[in-house]
Design a protein around this motif. Structure first.
Motif, PDB file in Angstrom:
ATOM      1  N   ASP A 157     157.858  26.611  25.683  1.00 12.86           N
ATOM      2  CA  ASP A 157     157.504  27.166  26.995  1.00 12.86           C
ATOM      3  C   ASP A 157     157.881  26.198  28.110  1.00 12.86           C
ATOM      4  N   ARG A 200     160.524  26.777  31.167  1.00 13.90           N
ATOM      5  CA  ARG A 200     160.178  26.604  32.587  1.00 13.90           C
ATOM      6  C   ARG A 200     161.144  25.661  33.276  1.00 13.90           C
ATOM      7  N   ASP A 201     161.464  24.553  32.597  1.00 12.00           N
ATOM      8  CA  ASP A 201     162.401  23.588  33.183  1.00 12.00           C
ATOM      9  C   ASP A 201     163.771  24.219  33.400  1.00 12.00           C
ATOM     10  N   ARG A 240     164.469  27.419  33.865  1.00 11.01           N
ATOM     11  CA  ARG A 240     164.390  28.371  34.985  1.00 11.01           C
ATOM     12  C   ARG A 240     164.368  27.634  36.325  1.00 11.01           C
ATOM     13  N   ASN A 241     163.607  26.551  36.383  1.00 19.76           N
ATOM     14  CA  ASN A 241     163.538  25.779  37.625  1.00 19.76           C
ATOM     15  C   ASN A 241     164.883  25.158  37.972  1.00 19.76           C
TER      16      ASN A 241
END
Length: 167
Positions: free
Chosen positions: A102, A106-107, A109-110
């Motif tokens: 997860d 997130r990383d 996507r960022n």
């Protein structure tokens, strides 16, 4: 002979309890005592091997959990994968691996949003999807006046009578 066997059985049970409570060093000593009296004791040999596996799993999970706290997602995933290679059913390792995945997601996507906007705040990137007149007004509000003026100019070039493009 029976009392010796009962003593061995008691030691084995204590050693197994120690392993189950994560007290691997004391369990190793207890199994060592059993093996000193009976070097071929199958239960002691099995438990000693199991104890080693559990100690490695616990250590990998401990490291993985620390890496999760530090935001080191890929390294944490490696530790949890190591634990799962020994015991594929370990719930703590599975949960930790999922948390690491997860975090990696997130990383990614960022990074994608940052790369797409070249350092532009995410809220500004979402404005790009809005109709052009509204987008130009938002540009003005966030201080991008030149960009807003260029966009209003393009809107009026396409449709000079468009009232919502007039400021």
């Amino acid at each position: 002979a029976k009392s010796k066997q009962a003593g061995t059985e008691l030691l084995l049970n204590i050693g197994i309890d120690q392993v189950n409570n994560g007290q691997y060093a004391s369990a190793r000593v207890i199994f060592g005592k059993v093996l000193a009296d009976d070097p071929k004791n199958e239960r002691a040999l099995t438990q000693l091997s199991r104890q080693g596996d559990l100690a490695r799993i616990d250590e990998a999970i401990r490291k993985g959990e620390q890496m999760l706290k530090n935001g080191e997602w890929k390294e944490a995933q490696g530790e949890f994968d190591s634990a799962l290679a020994t015991n594929k059913d370990d719930v703590r390792a599975r949960n930790g691996r999922q948390q690491a995945l997860d975090g990696i997601g997130r990383d990614q996507r960022n990074r994608t949003l940052t790369a797409a906007g070249i350092g532009t705040p995410v809220f500004a990137l979402l404005v790009i999807l809005a109709p052009s007149a509204r987008r130009a007004r938002v540009y003005t509000r966030i201080g991008w006046n030149q960009r807003a003026a260029r966009l209003f100019q393009r809107i009026l070039e396409r449709n000079p009578t468009r009232g919502d493009a007039l400021v």
